[in-house]
Design a protein around this motif. Structure first.
Motif, mmCIF file in Angstrom:
data_model
loop_
_atom_site.group_PDB
_atom_site.id
_atom_site.type_symbol
_atom_site.label_atom_id
_atom_site.label_comp_id
_atom_site.label_asym_id
_atom_site.label_seq_id
_atom_site.Cartn_x
_atom_site.Cartn_y
_atom_site.Cartn_z
ATOM 1 N N VAL A 53 6.286 -5.839 -4.619
ATOM 2 C CA VAL A 53 6.823 -6.263 -3.298
ATOM 3 C C VAL A 53 5.511 -6.184 -2.168
ATOM 4 O O VAL A 53 5.202 -6.934 -1.428
ATOM 5 C CB VAL A 53 7.848 -5.544 -2.888
ATOM 6 C CG1 VAL A 53 8.474 -5.788 -1.528
ATOM 7 C CG2 VAL A 53 8.944 -6.152 -3.985
ATOM 8 N N ALA A 54 5.230 -4.858 -2.074
ATOM 9 C CA ALA A 54 4.386 -4.347 -1.199
ATOM 10 C C ALA A 54 3.592 -3.236 -1.606
ATOM 11 O O ALA A 54 4.122 -2.360 -2.393
ATOM 12 C CB ALA A 54 4.906 -4.111 0.211
ATOM 13 N N ALA A 55 2.221 -2.805 -1.141
ATOM 14 C CA ALA A 55 1.817 -1.748 -1.321
ATOM 15 C C ALA A 55 0.899 -1.218 -0.169
ATOM 16 O O ALA A 55 0.426 -2.016 0.594
ATOM 17 C CB ALA A 55 0.780 -1.707 -2.495
ATOM 18 N N ILE A 56 0.695 0.425 -0.051
ATOM 19 C CA ILE A 56 -0.156 0.688 0.881
ATOM 20 C C ILE A 56 -1.119 1.614 0.536
ATOM 21 O O ILE A 56 -0.792 2.485 -0.566
ATOM 22 C CB ILE A 56 0.791 1.414 2.076
ATOM 23 C CG1 ILE A 56 0.000 1.852 3.267
ATOM 24 C CG2 ILE A 56 1.548 2.517 1.515
ATOM 25 C CD1 ILE A 56 0.722 2.203 4.542
ATOM 26 N N ARG A 57 -2.395 1.723 0.904
ATOM 27 C CA ARG A 57 -3.288 2.593 0.554
ATOM 28 C C ARG A 57 -3.135 4.008 1.238
ATOM 29 O O ARG A 57 -3.029 3.909 2.571
ATOM 30 C CB ARG A 57 -4.868 2.085 0.762
ATOM 31 C CG ARG A 57 -5.803 2.970 0.405
ATOM 32 C CD ARG A 57 -7.317 2.361 0.224
ATOM 33 N NE ARG A 57 -8.340 3.178 -0.310
ATOM 34 C CZ ARG A 57 -9.228 3.705 0.169
ATOM 35 N NH1 ARG A 57 -9.137 4.109 1.592
ATOM 36 N NH2 ARG A 57 -10.234 4.289 -0.384
ATOM 37 N N TRP A 58 -3.065 5.131 0.816
ATOM 38 C CA TRP A 58 -2.441 6.482 1.289
ATOM 39 C C TRP A 58 -3.310 6.833 2.509
ATOM 40 O O TRP A 58 -2.966 7.168 3.422
ATOM 41 C CB TRP A 58 -2.624 7.626 0.493
ATOM 42 C CG TRP A 58 -1.924 8.780 0.784
ATOM 43 C CD1 TRP A 58 -2.477 9.896 1.032
ATOM 44 C CD2 TRP A 58 -0.568 8.909 0.766
ATOM 45 N NE1 TRP A 58 -1.366 10.567 1.524
ATOM 46 C CE2 TRP A 58 -0.147 10.267 1.476
ATOM 47 C CE3 TRP A 58 0.587 7.995 0.727
ATOM 48 C CZ2 TRP A 58 1.142 10.692 1.631
ATOM 49 C CZ3 TRP A 58 2.062 8.558 1.031
ATOM 50 C CH2 TRP A 58 2.148 9.942 1.395
ATOM 51 N N GLY A 59 -4.738 6.765 2.589
ATOM 52 C CA GLY A 59 -5.617 7.342 3.297
ATOM 53 C C GLY A 59 -5.826 6.541 4.380
ATOM 54 O O GLY A 59 -5.477 6.634 5.596
ATOM 55 N N SER A 60 -6.033 5.080 4.223
ATOM 56 C CA SER A 60 -6.500 4.113 5.466
ATOM 57 C C SER A 60 -5.391 3.308 5.757
ATOM 58 O O SER A 60 -5.630 2.906 7.047
ATOM 59 C CB SER A 60 -7.542 3.005 4.697
ATOM 60 O OG SER A 60 -7.017 2.134 3.721
ATOM 61 N N GLY A 61 -4.304 3.283 5.016
ATOM 62 C CA GLY A 61 -3.065 2.496 5.568
ATOM 63 C C GLY A 61 -3.023 0.946 5.404
ATOM 64 O O GLY A 61 -2.288 0.251 5.947
ATOM 65 N N ASP A 62 -4.125 0.720 4.550
ATOM 66 C CA ASP A 62 -4.279 -0.803 4.457
ATOM 67 C C ASP A 62 -3.147 -1.160 3.671
ATOM 68 O O ASP A 62 -2.726 -0.642 2.618
ATOM 69 C CB ASP A 62 -5.575 -1.089 3.236
ATOM 70 C CG ASP A 62 -6.689 -0.854 3.959
ATOM 71 O OD1 ASP A 62 -8.005 -0.766 3.377
ATOM 72 O OD2 ASP A 62 -6.907 -0.887 5.419
ATOM 73 N N THR A 63 -2.544 -2.429 3.773
ATOM 74 C CA THR A 63 -1.264 -2.997 3.314
ATOM 75 C C THR A 63 -1.546 -4.323 2.549
ATOM 76 O O THR A 63 -2.571 -4.960 3.004
ATOM 77 C CB THR A 63 -0.266 -3.061 4.490
ATOM 78 O OG1 THR A 63 -0.797 -4.050 5.344
ATOM 79 C CG2 THR A 63 0.323 -1.729 5.182
ATOM 80 N N TYR A 64 -0.638 -4.395 1.532
ATOM 81 C CA TYR A 64 -0.600 -5.783 0.878
ATOM 82 C C TYR A 64 0.690 -6.246 0.542
ATOM 83 O O TYR A 64 1.679 -5.327 0.318
ATOM 84 C CB TYR A 64 -1.325 -5.435 -0.669
ATOM 85 C CG TYR A 64 -2.644 -4.681 -0.358
ATOM 86 C CD1 TYR A 64 -2.804 -3.060 -0.322
ATOM 87 C CD2 TYR A 64 -3.746 -5.365 -0.614
ATOM 88 C CE1 TYR A 64 -4.035 -2.721 -0.347
ATOM 89 C CE2 TYR A 64 -5.054 -4.934 -0.263
ATOM 90 C CZ TYR A 64 -5.232 -3.456 -0.164
ATOM 91 O OH TYR A 64 -6.361 -2.851 0.102
ATOM 92 N N TYR A 65 0.991 -7.490 0.311
ATOM 93 C CA TYR A 65 2.278 -8.168 0.226
ATOM 94 C C TYR A 65 2.409 -8.967 -0.682
ATOM 95 O O TYR A 65 1.484 -10.035 -0.763
ATOM 96 C CB TYR A 65 2.808 -8.444 1.596
ATOM 97 C CG TYR A 65 2.933 -7.405 2.845
ATOM 98 C CD1 TYR A 65 1.943 -7.402 3.491
ATOM 99 C CD2 TYR A 65 4.283 -6.665 2.956
ATOM 100 C CE1 TYR A 65 2.003 -6.056 4.687
ATOM 101 C CE2 TYR A 65 4.406 -5.895 3.913
ATOM 102 C CZ TYR A 65 3.249 -5.407 4.707
ATOM 103 O OH TYR A 65 3.306 -4.389 5.674
#
Length: 123
Positions: free
Chosen positions: A48-60
């Motif tokens: 569904v979605a993901a986030i990189r813990w440090g940078s906050g980059d998001t993917y959907y």
């Protein structure tokens, strides 16, 4: 050891909103990822979605882009804000941790899983 606990699921009418929470414990490095997946009855578990813990980059996933938003607070919780919900969004939603470098949308690349929370969207 990283552990994950989801909350916030429930029953909502089509067009409504829900916010899911994933509370984490244990050490998550900045290069790791937290993802949300969902599994409808009789179907495979899908990204569904993901986030990189440090940078906050998001993917959907394309199916939720523009309707869902993944975010995290400054402590240990990741959120999935779900707007304009549709009946086809009905599923058990899982959060998962990828404890390795590099984003992935594949369930097999995530190392820790929560127990899941049910989301039901009525028409």
């Amino acid at each position: 050891q990283v552990q994950l606990v989801e909350s916030g699921g429930g029953l909502v009418q089509a067009g409504g909103s829900l916010r899911l929470s994933c509370t984490t414990s244990g050490r998550i490095f900045s290069s790791y990822y937290i993802g949300w997946f969902r599994q409808a009855p009789g179907k495979e578990r899908d990204f569904v979605a993901a986030i990189r813990w440090g940078s906050g980059d998001t993917y959907y996933a394309d199916s939720v882009k523009g309707r869902f938003t993944i975010s995290r607070d400054n402590a240990n919780t990741v959120y999935l804000q779900m707007n304009s919900l549709k009946p086809e969004d009905t599923a058990v939603y899982y959060c998962a941790a990828r404890l390795r470098v590099g984003v992935s949308f594949d369930v097999w690349d995530y190392d820790r899983w929560g127990q899941g929370t049910q989301v039901t969207v009525s028409s």
